[in-house]
Design a protein around this motif. Structure first.
Motif, short mmCIF file in Angstrom:
data_model
loop_
_atom_site.label_atom_id
_atom_site.label_comp_id
_atom_site.label_asym_id
_atom_site.label_seq_id
_atom_site.Cartn_x
_atom_site.Cartn_y
_atom_site.Cartn_z
N TRP A 48 -25.21 90.56 -122.52
CA TRP A 48 -25.70 91.91 -122.82
C TRP A 48 -24.87 92.49 -123.96
O TRP A 48 -23.63 92.41 -123.94
N GLY A 49 -25.54 93.05 -124.95
CA GLY A 49 -24.85 93.75 -126.03
C GLY A 49 -23.81 92.90 -126.75
O GLY A 49 -22.78 93.42 -127.17
N GLY A 50 -24.07 91.61 -126.88
CA GLY A 50 -23.11 90.71 -127.51
C GLY A 50 -21.94 90.33 -126.61
O GLY A 50 -21.03 89.62 -127.04
N LYS A 51 -21.95 90.77 -125.37
CA LYS A 51 -20.92 90.45 -124.40
C LYS A 51 -21.39 89.37 -123.44
O LYS A 51 -22.58 89.28 -123.13
N ARG A 52 -20.44 88.57 -122.98
CA ARG A 52 -20.74 87.52 -122.00
C ARG A 52 -19.87 87.72 -120.76
O ARG A 52 -18.65 87.83 -120.88
N LEU A 53 -20.52 87.76 -119.61
CA LEU A 53 -19.82 87.97 -118.35
C LEU A 53 -20.02 86.76 -117.46
O LEU A 53 -21.12 86.20 -117.40
N LEU A 54 -18.97 86.36 -116.74
CA LEU A 54 -19.05 85.18 -115.89
C LEU A 54 -18.63 85.56 -114.47
O LEU A 54 -17.51 86.01 -114.22
N PHE A 55 -19.56 85.36 -113.53
CA PHE A 55 -19.32 85.57 -112.10
C PHE A 55 -19.34 84.20 -111.44
O PHE A 55 -20.35 83.50 -111.51
N VAL A 56 -18.25 83.80 -110.79
CA VAL A 56 -18.09 82.40 -110.40
C VAL A 56 -18.01 82.17 -108.89
O VAL A 56 -17.80 81.02 -108.46
N GLY A 57 -18.20 83.20 -108.06
CA GLY A 57 -18.09 82.98 -106.62
C GLY A 57 -16.73 82.39 -106.29
O GLY A 57 -15.70 82.84 -106.77
N ASP A 58 -16.75 81.31 -105.50
CA ASP A 58 -15.51 80.60 -105.15
C ASP A 58 -15.55 79.17 -105.64
O ASP A 58 -14.92 78.28 -105.05
N ALA A 59 -16.29 78.90 -106.71
CA ALA A 59 -16.40 77.54 -107.24
C ALA A 59 -15.03 76.93 -107.46
O ALA A 59 -14.13 77.58 -107.98
N GLU A 60 -14.87 75.68 -107.07
CA GLU A 60 -13.58 74.99 -107.20
C GLU A 60 -13.59 74.04 -108.39
O GLU A 60 -14.63 73.76 -108.99
N TRP A 61 -12.41 73.54 -108.74
CA TRP A 61 -12.28 72.58 -109.84
C TRP A 61 -11.50 71.37 -109.37
O TRP A 61 -10.74 71.44 -108.40
N SER A 62 -11.70 70.26 -110.04
CA SER A 62 -10.92 69.06 -109.78
C SER A 62 -10.30 68.60 -111.10
O SER A 62 -10.51 69.22 -112.14
N THR A 63 -9.54 67.54 -111.06
CA THR A 63 -8.77 67.12 -112.23
C THR A 63 -9.67 66.83 -113.42
O THR A 63 -9.42 67.28 -114.53
N ALA A 64 -10.74 66.09 -113.19
CA ALA A 64 -11.67 65.74 -114.27
C ALA A 64 -12.99 65.31 -113.66
O ALA A 64 -13.05 64.84 -112.52
N TYR A 65 -14.06 65.48 -114.43
CA TYR A 65 -15.39 65.08 -113.96
C TYR A 65 -15.49 63.57 -113.89
O TYR A 65 -15.07 62.85 -114.80
N ARG A 66 -16.08 63.08 -112.79
CA ARG A 66 -16.33 61.66 -112.62
C ARG A 66 -17.77 61.49 -112.15
O ARG A 66 -18.12 61.96 -111.07
N ASP A 67 -18.57 60.82 -112.93
CA ASP A 67 -19.99 60.68 -112.59
C ASP A 67 -20.15 59.87 -111.31
O ASP A 67 -19.54 58.82 -111.13
N GLY A 68 -20.96 60.41 -110.41
CA GLY A 68 -21.23 59.72 -109.16
C GLY A 68 -20.15 59.89 -108.11
O GLY A 68 -20.23 59.28 -107.04
N LYS A 69 -19.14 60.70 -108.40
CA LYS A 69 -18.07 60.96 -107.45
C LYS A 69 -18.12 62.42 -107.03
O LYS A 69 -18.85 63.24 -107.60
N ALA A 70 -17.32 62.77 -106.03
CA ALA A 70 -17.23 64.16 -105.62
C ALA A 70 -16.51 64.96 -106.70
O ALA A 70 -15.43 64.57 -107.15
#
Length: 460
Positions: free
Chosen positions: A291-313
């Motif tokens: 909105w108005g050239g601004k970007r807002l991010l709402f992320v809930g409780d999404a978690e992160w891991s060390t790195a993406y691995r296809d086909g893995k958790a």
């Protein structure tokens, strides 16, 4: 400030309840009017917090012809108590609600289809994991064991009370307002979901539709598979029934082996519950609002891991970075800090001089560190409350975020000015007393102690 976008993070203790007003974003009666949305409404800290938050929210909303308060959109990121406990019929009957979006993982039709065939969502193993964990935790709760405050809170995440809130969200609110609950997933936008807006776009960046593949992996986790195979409610009940007099111990097992079995069953139940808890966090709805050239991010409780691995958790952040990274690399002007400041929900590296990591790259993209503090342009808020879990909030993380933001607060100075000991009732005082002088994002708990009206306001 009628021409600015408003975010109000309500103080609900440990939980999320966030209001967003987008100026002149919808058409009504031939004119553009403000768009009002609520992201989550839950708490670990008691009903009085939620009642106060909903009362304050009602006062911020316009009145409809029916005398109710107009709320154009409710977004429910995921099913945990600290995000849904406030969705009570008595509290929400005062609102006229235009739309409701819930995580694709919350669709009750998934259970009927055993996790398949509902809008292409694949979640059969995720649902099986959740069912095992729920049985285990409700069985454990029924024993009334003395397991400590943190463990009791974790177990109550699977309580029957959550079922009531889910029923309100998936059935009662839609029926009362003549609308259809929409179960959203990555790749959708407000236009796709039948919600036209003017001058604003809401994009869904997570969760992906194939929940099993991205967040559990292409093949079942061997540990979880073994735990699920060995776990039955009957075996669990037999092993955990307490206390058991020596005269009633099973004849075919020694007392020490029986206690070891009981301990193993408890460990297995908790391991299942922890995995399910992580899964639910990783199916959080993540929204990017433009909105108005601004970007807002709402992320809930999404978690992160060390790195993406296809086909893995994978953690949701890693999946999003690899599938929707172009929408993150543009950076954001507002971040709802995930999971109340927990280190598992904001991708980062705790050693800023260490080697590059995927998690560090994500944070550097969405909130690049300015050359000088005065050059910071982004804002953030954390809805938190120190006192229940030791790692929440993580001090070093909030300190790092403070170097990337404007409108930060030095709570040591604020405490001295107000004559308030912000850590007076904290059993984790030792974790924070040497850190309060570091600039950090605005916190709902500290702002309450400093005299906030029950919420933290940010204007963009």
């Amino acid at each position: 400030m009628a021409d600015k976008l408003l975010i109000s993070a309500f103080d609900v203790g440990l939980g999320d309840c966030i209001y967003c007003r987008i100026p002149k974003a919808i058409a009504s009666g031939g004119e553009a009017v403000d768009f009002h949305m609520l992201v989550d409404c839950g708490s670990w800290s008691g009903e009085r917090y939620l009642q106060a938050a909903v009362k304050a929210l009602a006062g911020m909303l316009p009145q409809t012809a029916s005398g109710k308060r107009r709320l154009d959109l409710i977004v429910v990121t995921h099913r945990h108590k600290d995000h849904i406990a406030g969705f009570d019929k008595a509290l929400f009957k005062q609102f006229e609600i235009g739309a409701i979006w819930l995580s694709a993982a919350m669709n009750p039709e998934l259970k009927k289809s055993k996790g398949k065939g509902v809008d292409g969502v694949e979640a059969s193993r995720a649902l099986a994991l959740e069912d095992y964990a729920t049985q285990a935790m409700r069985g454990l709760a029924s024993l009334n064991l003395s397991l400590g405050e943190e463990m009791a809170a974790f177990i109550s995440e699977f309580a029957v009370a959550n079922d009531e809130a889910l029923d309100t969200l998936t059935d009662w609110i839609p029926r009362q307002n003549g609308i259809e609950a929409r179960y959203v997933h990555a790749g959708q936008s407000n236009a796709d979901l039948g919600l036209p807006l003017a001058g604003a776009t809401i994009r869904v960046l997570a969760p992906e539709k194939d929940i099993d593949h991205y967040y559990l992996g292409a093949a079942p986790d061997p540990m979880l598979q073994a735990l699920s195979a060995s776990f039955t409610p009957q075996a669990y009940g037999a092993a955990m029934a307490a206390p058991v007099p020596a005269s009633e111990l099973p004849a075919n097992i020694s007392a020490s082996d029986f206690q070891r079995l009981r301990s193993n069953m408890l460990s297995s139940a908790l391991a299942l519950a922890a995995a399910s808890n992580q899964m639910v966090n990783n199916t959080s709805v993540i929204l990017r609002i433009d909105w108005g050239g601004k970007r807002l991010l709402f992320v809930g409780d999404a978690e992160w891991s060390t790195a993406y691995r296809d086909g893995k958790a994978n953690g949701s952040w890693n999946v999003m970075w690899n599938r929707r990274g172009e929408l993150l690399k543009e950076g954001v002007d507002f971040l709802k800090i995930g999971h109340h400041g927990s280190t598992n929900a904001t991708p980062w590296r705790d050693d800023p001089d260490g080697p590059s990591t995927e998690a560090g790259d994500i944070l550097d993209a969405i909130l690049p560190r300015p050359v000088a503090p005065a050059q910071a342009t982004a804002v953030a808020v954390v809805s938190t409350e120190r006192g229940r879990y030791e790692p929440i909030p993580r001090c070093a993380l909030l300190e790092d975020l403070g170097t990337r933001l404007k409108d930060t607060r030095n709570y040591q100075q604020a405490s001295a000015t107000a004559g308030v000991d912000l850590l007076a009732n904290s059993r984790f005082r030792n974790l924070e007393q040497d850190w309060l002088g570091k600039p950090q994002p605005l916190r709902t708990d500290f702002e309450r102690l400093l005299g906030s009206p029950g919420y933290v306001e940010l204007w963009l």
